[in-house]
Design a protein around this motif. Structure first.
Motif, short mmCIF file in Angstrom:
data_model
loop_
_atom_site.label_atom_id
_atom_site.label_comp_id
_atom_site.label_asym_id
_atom_site.label_seq_id
_atom_site.Cartn_x
_atom_site.Cartn_y
_atom_site.Cartn_z
N CYS A 26 0.90 -1.23 -0.06
CA CYS A 26 -0.08 0.16 -0.05
C CYS A 26 0.95 1.36 0.11
N ASP A 27 0.16 2.37 -0.62
CA ASP A 27 0.77 3.78 -0.39
C ASP A 27 0.75 4.48 0.84
N LEU A 28 -0.71 3.92 1.59
CA LEU A 28 -0.84 4.78 2.96
C LEU A 28 -1.70 3.45 3.62
N ILE A 29 -1.56 3.66 4.81
CA ILE A 29 -2.45 2.78 5.63
C ILE A 29 -3.21 3.71 6.71
N ILE A 30 -4.35 3.17 6.88
CA ILE A 30 -5.43 3.86 7.73
C ILE A 30 -5.91 2.97 9.21
N HIS A 31 -5.76 3.36 10.08
CA HIS A 31 -6.25 2.57 11.19
C HIS A 31 -7.10 3.35 12.15
N ALA A 32 -8.37 2.59 12.02
CA ALA A 32 -9.52 3.72 12.88
C ALA A 32 -9.66 3.24 14.30
N GLY A 33 -8.70 3.10 14.87
CA GLY A 33 -8.74 2.97 16.46
C GLY A 33 -8.91 1.48 17.03
N ASP A 34 -8.61 1.48 18.32
CA ASP A 34 -8.51 0.18 19.15
C ASP A 34 -7.57 -0.62 18.46
N ASN A 35 -6.31 -0.74 18.70
CA ASN A 35 -5.54 -0.02 19.57
C ASN A 35 -4.61 0.89 18.73
N PHE A 36 -4.33 2.14 19.15
CA PHE A 36 -3.57 3.14 18.55
C PHE A 36 -2.16 2.56 18.64
N SER A 37 -1.72 1.83 19.58
CA SER A 37 -0.54 1.70 19.62
C SER A 37 -0.13 0.51 18.34
N ASP A 38 -1.08 -0.35 18.02
CA ASP A 38 -0.83 -1.17 16.94
C ASP A 38 -0.65 -0.59 15.40
N SER A 39 -0.97 0.75 15.48
CA SER A 39 -0.53 1.80 14.28
C SER A 39 0.79 1.72 14.04
N LYS A 40 1.62 1.87 15.20
CA LYS A 40 2.96 1.91 15.33
C LYS A 40 3.71 0.83 14.99
N TYR A 41 3.09 -0.25 15.43
CA TYR A 41 3.67 -1.69 15.17
C TYR A 41 3.67 -1.94 13.56
N ILE A 42 2.48 -1.69 13.11
CA ILE A 42 2.14 -1.77 11.61
C ILE A 42 2.97 -0.89 10.72
N HIS A 43 3.20 0.24 11.13
CA HIS A 43 4.28 1.07 10.41
C HIS A 43 5.73 0.61 10.48
N ASN A 44 6.25 0.15 11.74
CA ASN A 44 7.39 -0.54 11.99
C ASN A 44 7.53 -1.70 10.90
N MET A 45 6.57 -2.45 10.72
CA MET A 45 6.48 -3.89 10.10
C MET A 45 6.47 -3.51 8.66
N THR A 46 5.94 -2.21 8.04
CA THR A 46 5.77 -2.28 6.57
C THR A 46 6.44 -0.98 6.12
N LYS A 47 6.84 -0.12 6.88
CA LYS A 47 7.42 1.04 6.64
C LYS A 47 6.57 2.17 5.73
N GLY A 49 3.56 4.85 5.38
CA GLY A 49 3.10 6.04 5.97
C GLY A 49 1.52 5.40 6.65
N ILE A 50 1.28 6.03 7.77
CA ILE A 50 0.01 5.51 8.38
C ILE A 50 -0.69 6.81 9.13
N MET A 51 -1.97 6.76 8.93
CA MET A 51 -2.88 7.70 9.57
C MET A 51 -3.84 6.89 10.56
N ALA A 52 -3.80 7.48 11.82
CA ALA A 52 -4.49 6.50 12.86
C ALA A 52 -5.15 7.63 13.99
N VAL A 53 -6.30 7.09 14.36
CA VAL A 53 -6.78 7.66 15.33
C VAL A 53 -6.93 6.79 16.70
N LYS A 54 -7.35 7.28 17.67
CA LYS A 54 -7.62 6.56 19.00
C LYS A 54 -9.11 6.03 18.99
#
Length: 156
Positions: A26-47, A49-54
């Protein structure tokens, strides 16, 4: 542009890891919450960019909703709990119309939804870890090309 959409991952890494091969493309990843910390993990695994909310299960000091443009489309991102999406879409529809959103992305119900109403697309990717109302785990991928929107549900 290819956008991966997840929600309600709830820190279950085994389930999140199954999405990584798809999300790396993907060119961008969007995470719609529960759990916000997972967005950081996903970014680290994929490199990617991610948009996320809590969400309602998050205690991070981050935004609970975002409005942004991608490929000339206005996207409204929230978890959905503050718009009572478990009881219908009336409140989130009113918000979407008030901001002239083209695409609304939310979670909270753990149930996938892909609906177009009054020229607004509503997407709930479901949950990759704890689905409700369906017997499969899921997330979504949107392809935005030349003002054309194609939504794909990925079942795990």
């Amino acid at each position: 542009m290819k956008i991966g959409i997840l929600s309600d991952t709830h820190m279950i890494k085994d389930c999140i890891d199954k999405t990584i091969p798809y999300l790396k493309e993907c060119d961008l990843i969007i995470h719609a919450g529960d759990n916000f910390s997972d967005s950081k993990y996903i970014h680290n695994m994929t490199k990617v960019g991610i948009m996320a909310v809590k969400g309602n299960c998050d205690f991070d000091n981050v935004e609970d909703e975002l409005i942004f443009d991608v490929e000339d489309k206005v996207i409204f991102l929230c978890h959905g709990d503050k718009y009572n999406v478990k009881y219908g879409l009336d409140e989130i529809e009113a918000k979407a119309k008030s901001i002239d959103a083209d695409i609304v992305i939310f979670g909270h119900t753990h149930t996938p939804l892909n609906l177009k109403k009054d020229n607004i697309i509503y997407i709930n990717p479901g949950s990759v870890s704890l689905p409700r109302g369906v017997d499969y785990k899921s997330f979504s991928i949107i392809n935005l090309e030349n003002n054309n929107i194609r939504i794909e549900q990925i079942r795990l």
